[in-house]
Design an enzyme around this catalytic site. Structure first.
Site, PDB file in Angstrom:
ATOM      1  NE  ARG A   1      -1.726  -2.239   2.737  1.00  0.00           N
ATOM      2  CZ  ARG A   1      -1.821  -3.732   2.607  1.00  0.00           C
ATOM      3  NH1 ARG A   1      -2.825  -3.901   2.112  1.00  0.00           N
ATOM      4  NH2 ARG A   1      -0.787  -4.397   2.931  1.00  0.00           N
ATOM      5  CB  THR A   2       3.471   2.553   2.388  1.00  0.00           C
ATOM      6  OG1 THR A   2       2.786   2.182   3.655  1.00  0.00           O
ATOM      7  CG2 THR A   2       4.027   3.631   2.401  1.00  0.00           C
TER       8      THR A   2
ATOM      9  CE  LYS B   1      26.526  -3.354  -5.197  1.00  0.00           C
ATOM     10  NZ  LYS B   1      26.475  -2.400  -6.370  1.00  0.00           N
TER      11      LYS B   1
ATOM     12  NE  ARG C   1       7.177   0.441   4.789  1.00  0.00           N
ATOM     13  CZ  ARG C   1       6.002   0.430   5.054  1.00  0.00           C
ATOM     14  NH1 ARG C   1       5.726  -0.920   4.590  1.00  0.00           N
ATOM     15  NH2 ARG C   1       5.264   1.035   5.093  1.00  0.00           N
TER      16      ARG C   1
ATOM     17  CG  HIS D   1       3.980   4.011   8.527  1.00  0.00           C
ATOM     18  ND1 HIS D   1       3.941   5.035   7.514  1.00  0.00           N
ATOM     19  CD2 HIS D   1       3.280   2.979   7.992  1.00  0.00           C
ATOM     20  CE1 HIS D   1       3.615   4.436   6.303  1.00  0.00           C
ATOM     21  NE2 HIS D   1       3.259   3.091   6.749  1.00  0.00           N
TER      22      HIS D   1
HETATM   23  C1  NCD Z   1       1.615  -0.875   8.151  1.00  0.00           C
HETATM   24  C2  NCD Z   1       3.117  -0.597   8.036  1.00  0.00           C
HETATM   25  O1  NCD Z   1       3.879  -1.032   7.467  1.00  0.00           O
HETATM   26  O2  NCD Z   1       3.523  -0.129   9.386  1.00  0.00           O
HETATM   27  N1  NCD Z   1       1.224  -1.095   6.904  1.00  0.00           N
HETATM   28  C3  NCD Z   1       1.076  -0.143   6.044  1.00  0.00           C
HETATM   29  O3  NCD Z   1       1.814   0.859   5.877  1.00  0.00           O
HETATM   30  N2  NCD Z   1      -0.130   0.160   5.680  1.00  0.00           N
HETATM   31  C4  NCD Z   1       1.048  -1.914   8.937  1.00  0.00           C
HETATM   32  C5  NCD Z   1       1.481  -3.248   9.079  1.00  0.00           C
HETATM   33  O4  NCD Z   1       2.453  -3.644   8.374  1.00  0.00           O
HETATM   34  O5  NCD Z   1       1.129  -4.149  10.055  1.00  0.00           O
END
Ligand code: NCD
Length: 305
Positions: free
Chosen positions: A56-57, A85, A106, A134
């Site tokens: 999703r993100t 590396k 991320r 997040h």
């Molecule tokens: C969340 C995350 O990555 O922290 N997911 C997301 O970004 N929608 C929640 C999760 O992974 O449980």
């Protein structure tokens, strides 16, 4: 209104005037999306760096950039990256900042986003740093609550599941701390309670919270925010196995109640599929809100809102 920051790593840096303007611009972006997008970020490039899995993100960041006429360059998968590396986050960001106009990342390590922002030559957005923060998820959660409940002030918010390792509930708690008369009910097994970084913050601000292990404590709240037990954060897998099925929300106790059910997704058993049909099940609408909120942030950070 311009944002008070250049990089977004944590919801703790946001001011109420920032969240008000992000919510307002996100609502404008919903109208832009209705006509398929526009070209305000033409010639701008987003670098999307994902060193941890994401559906999703990542897809919503990339969709947001494309809907505004921009382009995306991407590096995902630890094994393909220079991280593998042995390159430091600082060097990677310094390099990628020579190619892109804005970066989202991320990364599995808590604190990596702050290290990245400290050196980034272009606006940097944290898309999740291990069990840390997040912030863009929290902003879309806030936008969702506003849309579902028509207000934020005065709400009683339950958060349930893995409050220890779940970064989304950390970020959202800090963010809701900007609003008036909020109260929380934190529901988790004792091994997965909300960390002190959040409870100390709430105590300092005088925001009331209860802690319990009973899911039923949420049924009379305004919002119930469920979370997945974060398997990837457990050093001892048997501990995960023991805790993973602690809660399963079903439709029955929610019938006739007004509690708005949210979840950042993916769910892995903590919300039964019979909840999906309830009008108060908001998690798929919540997912959809990720695009306009990220469009708003990209446009605002690139001075094109
Ligand atoms: C969340 C995350 O990555 O922290 N997911 C997301 O970004 N929608 C929640 C999760 O992974 O449980």
């Amino acid at each position: 209104m311009p944002l008070s920051f250049k990089h977004l790593t944590s919801t703790k840096q946001l001011l109420r005037k920032d969240t008000d303007s992000i919510v307002q611009v996100a609502a404008e972006m919903e109208a832009v999306l209705k006509k398929g997008g526009d070209n305000r970020l033409a010639k701008k490039v987003l670098a999307s760096l994902f060193y941890e899995p994401s559906t999703r993100t990542r897809l919503s960041f990339e969709t947001a950039m494309l809907r505004l006429g921009g382009s995306v360059i991407t590096a995902d998968g630890f094994q393909f990256s220079s991280l593998y590396k042995g390159e430091t986050v600082e060097d990677t960001i310094t390099v990628v900042g020579q190619y892109a106009d804005i970066i989202c990342m991320r990364h599995p390590e808590q604190g990596s986003a702050d290290r990245a922002a400290a050196v980034s030559p272009v606006p940097f957005i944290n898309a999740g740093d291990g069990p840390g923060q997040h912030p863009t998820q929290a902003l879309l959660d806030l936008f969702t609550i506003q849309k579902e409940r028509k207000r934020i002030d005065g709400l009683k918010i339950a958060m349930a599941g893995d409050l220890r390792y779940g970064r989304t509930v950390h970020s959202l708690s800090f963010l809701l701390g900007l609003y008036k008369d909020i109260s929380f009910v934190f529901i988790s097994p004792k091994e997965l309670t909300m960390p002190a970084k959040v409870t100390d913050f709430l105590q300092e601000k005088g925001i009331p919270f209860e802690e319990t292990d009973k899911l039923a404590a949420s049924y009379d709240c305004d919002v119930l925010y469920m979370t997945r037990v974060q398997e990837e954060r457990f050093a001892d897998h048997s501990e995960y196995e023991r805790l993973k099925n602690k809660y399963c929300l079903t439709a029955k106790p929610l019938k006739g109640k007004k509690v708005t059910v949210m979840h950042p997704l993916p769910r892995v058993g903590e919300i039964a599929t019979d909840v999906d049909a309830l009008p108060t099940a908001a998690y798929f609408r919540q997912v959809r809100n990720g695009v306009p909120v990220r469009m708003a942030l990209l446009a605002m950070l690139l001075n094109a809102a």
